[in-house]
Design a protein around this motif. Structure first.
Motif, PDB file in Angstrom:
ATOM      1  N   LEU A 140       0.827  -1.201   0.000  1.00 19.99           N
ATOM      2  CA  LEU A 140       0.000   0.000   0.000  1.00 19.99           C
ATOM      3  C   LEU A 140       0.865   1.255   0.000  1.00 19.99           C
ATOM      4  O   LEU A 140       0.568   2.234  -0.695  1.00 19.99           O
ATOM      5  N   GLN A 141       1.963   1.234   0.764  1.00 19.00           N
ATOM      6  CA  GLN A 141       2.877   2.372   0.784  1.00 19.00           C
ATOM      7  C   GLN A 141       3.467   2.618  -0.603  1.00 19.00           C
ATOM      8  O   GLN A 141       3.559   3.756  -1.063  1.00 19.00           O
ATOM      9  N   GLU A 188       2.126   1.898  -3.447  1.00 21.05           N
ATOM     10  CA  GLU A 188       1.076   2.450  -4.301  1.00 21.05           C
ATOM     11  C   GLU A 188       0.874   3.936  -4.021  1.00 21.05           C
ATOM     12  O   GLU A 188       0.695   4.745  -4.943  1.00 21.05           O
ATOM     13  N   LEU A 189       0.907   4.331  -2.754  1.00 23.44           N
ATOM     14  CA  LEU A 189       0.729   5.736  -2.402  1.00 23.44           C
ATOM     15  C   LEU A 189       1.863   6.592  -2.951  1.00 23.44           C
ATOM     16  O   LEU A 189       1.643   7.708  -3.432  1.00 23.44           O
ATOM     17  N   LEU A 222       2.701  10.638  -3.216  1.00 24.36           N
ATOM     18  CA  LEU A 222       3.063  10.921  -1.840  1.00 24.36           C
ATOM     19  C   LEU A 222       4.564  10.755  -1.657  1.00 24.36           C
ATOM     20  O   LEU A 222       5.198   9.990  -2.381  1.00 24.36           O
ATOM     21  N   VAL A 247       6.433   8.583   3.556  1.00 18.54           N
ATOM     22  CA  VAL A 247       5.114   8.317   4.121  1.00 18.54           C
ATOM     23  C   VAL A 247       5.158   7.049   4.977  1.00 18.54           C
ATOM     24  O   VAL A 247       5.796   6.059   4.625  1.00 18.54           O
ATOM     25  N   LEU A 295       2.881   4.211   7.358  1.00 22.18           N
ATOM     26  CA  LEU A 295       1.571   3.628   7.611  1.00 22.18           C
ATOM     27  C   LEU A 295       1.610   2.867   8.926  1.00 22.18           C
ATOM     28  O   LEU A 295       2.501   2.047   9.154  1.00 22.18           O
TER      29      LEU A 295
END
Length: 244
Positions: free
Chosen positions: A219-220, A222-223, A228, A232, A234
């Motif tokens: 997910l990181q 993808e962000l 981003l 970032v 999570l």
């Protein structure tokens, strides 16, 4: 509304680049050393396709999405395939006194209130009304080996590039500002905490140790792909297993 651009063009006394498609890079000897994430430069190249480099000129028009993990520091207002022989101008000017330094000092102290900044030198490089072929690009910056990078959201999506004039991280539509000397919070002017609730389908039991870390890492990634900063983070607050 605030003015987005500092003075530019021939009316401002800029040096104007020669109009040559895809092959125009002008070497600029900087009046002051410029520190970019630990590297100090005394020159820069204003490249025709919408970006600055420091170690060598570049005519590369195939857009590469940050992070490149390459051997060059890059600052890209909008890296795309530009043809200045057909329309538009590229110009630059350096300032060591006057109203531009006063305005830059005010702007930076507004955007970074803890910095106590006084501008002693400014380089303004402008790509004005230039024509480009591809409807994709990359805007932001990247460092050698991509130890630090940032992609302005929307710059890699051709359909929303025109919306960049309305985006900002300093509440001035069309303007983005970054601290690139390697100081604290160089990617963000303020820390943002966002809560997200998601429903995920997985063949693995995400309540088992290790599995959720894999999902968070993906997910990181993808962000970051969507713009981003790479810093970032999570943190998982709660996970609940449900039946299909």
């Amino acid at each position: 509304a605030p003015v987005v651009f500092y003075p530019f063009g021939s009316v401002a006394g800029d040096t104007v680049n020669i109009s040559v498609e895809d092959e125009n890079s002008t070497l600029v000897d900087l009046w002051r050393p410029f520190v970019f994430f630990g590297s100090t430069y005394n020159k820069t190249y204003v490249n025709s396709n919408g970006y600055l480099t420091f170690n060598q000129s570049s005519s590369e028009f195939f857009i590469q999405k940050f992070p490149i993990n390459g051997s060059e520091d890059i600052i890209a207002p909008l890296w795309t395939d530009i043809d200045v022989s057909r329309n538009g101008i590229i110009s630059y000017q350096q300032y060591s006194n006057g109203s531009v330094l006063t305005q830059v000092t005010q702007d930076i102290n507004q955007y970074f209130p803890d910095l106590s900044f006084t501008a002693t030198w400014v380089l303004v490089a402008t790509w004005d009304r230039v024509e480009y072929f591809y409807h994709t690009g990359t805007a932001g910056y990247d460092t050698i080996n991509s130890t630090a990078y940032f992609v302005i959201p929307g710059s890699i999506n051709g359909s929303v590039i025109p919306n960049l004039m309305n985006s900002s991280n300093v509440n001035v539509p069309g303007r983005w500002a970054f601290r690139v000397d390697g100081g604290p919070h160089q990617n963000n002017l303020q820390e943002n905490i966002i809560g997200v609730q998601m429903r995920v389908t997985s063949f693995s039991d995400l309540t088992e140790n290790g599995n959720i870390e894999i999902v968070l890492e993906k997910l990181q990634q993808e962000l970051v792909e969507f713009g981003l900063p790479s810093s970032v983070k999570l943190n998982l607050r709660k996970i609940q297993k449900t039946q299909p």
